[in-house]
Design an enzyme around this catalytic site. Structure first.
Site, PDB file in Angstrom:
ATOM      1  N   SER A 153      19.402 -14.340 -21.441  1.00 48.76           N
ATOM      2  CA  SER A 153      19.998 -15.569 -21.950  1.00 48.76           C
ATOM      3  C   SER A 153      19.583 -16.737 -21.079  1.00 48.76           C
ATOM      4  O   SER A 153      19.319 -16.568 -19.885  1.00 48.76           O
ATOM      5  CB  SER A 153      21.529 -15.453 -21.942  1.00 48.76           C
ATOM      6  OG  SER A 153      22.142 -16.714 -22.124  1.00 48.76           O
ATOM      7  N   TYR A 166      28.686 -13.568 -16.981  1.00 48.96           N
ATOM      8  CA  TYR A 166      27.626 -13.445 -17.985  1.00 48.96           C
ATOM      9  C   TYR A 166      26.282 -13.905 -17.425  1.00 48.96           C
ATOM     10  O   TYR A 166      25.262 -13.213 -17.542  1.00 48.96           O
ATOM     11  CB  TYR A 166      27.997 -14.272 -19.212  1.00 48.96           C
ATOM     12  CG  TYR A 166      26.972 -14.275 -20.310  1.00 48.96           C
ATOM     13  CD1 TYR A 166      26.766 -13.149 -21.100  1.00 48.96           C
ATOM     14  CD2 TYR A 166      26.210 -15.416 -20.583  1.00 48.96           C
ATOM     15  CE1 TYR A 166      25.834 -13.145 -22.126  1.00 48.96           C
ATOM     16  CE2 TYR A 166      25.279 -15.422 -21.606  1.00 48.96           C
ATOM     17  CZ  TYR A 166      25.094 -14.291 -22.372  1.00 48.96           C
ATOM     18  OH  TYR A 166      24.164 -14.296 -23.388  1.00 48.96           O
ATOM     19  N   LYS A 170      22.908 -11.673 -16.766  1.00 45.07           N
ATOM     20  CA  LYS A 170      21.680 -11.970 -17.507  1.00 45.07           C
ATOM     21  C   LYS A 170      20.544 -12.373 -16.563  1.00 45.07           C
ATOM     22  O   LYS A 170      19.368 -12.094 -16.840  1.00 45.07           O
ATOM     23  CB  LYS A 170      21.935 -13.064 -18.537  1.00 45.07           C
ATOM     24  CG  LYS A 170      22.779 -12.602 -19.720  1.00 45.07           C
ATOM     25  CD  LYS A 170      22.152 -11.427 -20.462  1.00 45.07           C
ATOM     26  CE  LYS A 170      22.861 -11.115 -21.755  1.00 45.07           C
ATOM     27  NZ  LYS A 170      22.301  -9.917 -22.446  1.00 45.07           N
TER      28      LYS A 170
END
Length: 271
Positions: A153, A166, A170
């Site tokens: 991401s 997150y 990532k």
């Protein structure tokens, strides 16, 4: 071989995780359209069957494996499912992942470890199981590109409030791809995609809030959120002969954003 022929994956075999919907489903169908037979896996059998029908509709074979992909044995088993069903394995797409945004003080160590497990450890488990079978396929004369792609991401390369777990996971996944590419060259190429905002189920809530949707679009240089097929097309490129001179790289398929395009409105920390 024409330039368009380079984008085919005829008679190759792929495994796609998180393939019940969104990017995973679009990727599985795109690989089938380019010529691959595909093993699809996610939690929900009904969604997988719908994807399998789309794969079969373009003349390719599909194997459905419903599983909890946070289970390392289950995710590793997908490689063997592909080899047992089709006698070869060429392509792995580590798509499963994701973590709900959270404020810093609500991001417990357990939450951070869970994010790492679901986004990084699962990809490693599948890839470790897949590599010997991919090499075995190559030795048995099964021609074709051997490729692993991870779906990272843009939060893995930029900073935004609320995305600590997150974004960290990532970022780790992206660097995993660079390191794995070094370990597995020249037999197997490993790459990744920095994904921007893509209209999947994860954005359904945002799509229903005009102010938030406007923010996503106006802060994206191309003026729109992405489609799952935008990412699927990049996976086909990386998995096919078209990408045969690319390894250890992260493609930025994100509409041109250089910073997060959605402010979660989290307040400053305070005593």
């Amino acid at each position: 071989m024409s330039i368009l022929d380079r984008f085919t994956t005829t008679d190759q075999v792929a495994v796609v995780t998180g393939a019940g919907r969104g990017i995973g489903a679009a990727t599985a169908v795109a690989l089938a359209e380019s010529g691959s037979d595909v093993v699809v896996s996610a939690r929900t059998a009904g969604q997988l069957e719908q994807v399998a029908e789309r794969i079969r509709a373009v003349g390719r074979r599909a194997v459905v494996v419903p599983a909890d992909l946070s289970d390392l044995d289950a995710v590793a088993g997908l490689a063997h499912a592909a080899y047992d069903a089709f006698g070869r394995l060429d392509t792995v797409v580590n798509n499963v992942g994701g973590t709900i945004p959270n404020a810093f003080l609500d991001t417990t160590p357990d939450y951070l470890e869970e994010a790492f497990h679901f986004n990084v450890t699962t990809a490693h488990a599948l890839s470790v199981a897949a590599v010997p079978l991919m090499l075995k396929s190559e030795q048995s004369g099964a021609e074709g590109q051997k490729s692993i792609t991870v779906i990272s991401s843009m939060m893995g390369r930029s900073a935004g409030r609320g995305y600590l777990a997150y974004g960290t996971a990532k970022a780790a996944l992206a660097h995993w791809a660079r390191l794995a590419a070094t370990d597995l060259a020249p037999s197997i190429r490993v790459n990744g995609i920095y994904v921007g905002s893509v209209m999947t189920s994860a954005l359904e809530f945002v799509a229903g809030v005009p102010e938030m949707m406007d923010q996503l679009e106006t802060k994206t240089p191309l003026g729109r959120v992405g489609e799952a097929e935008d990412i699927a097309a990049a996976v086909v490129y990386l998995s096919s002969r078209a990408g045969q001179y690319v390894t250890g790289k992260l493609l930025e398929v994100d509409g041109g954003i250089q910073a997060p395009n959605l402010d979660l409105g989290l307040p400053d920390v305070s005593a």
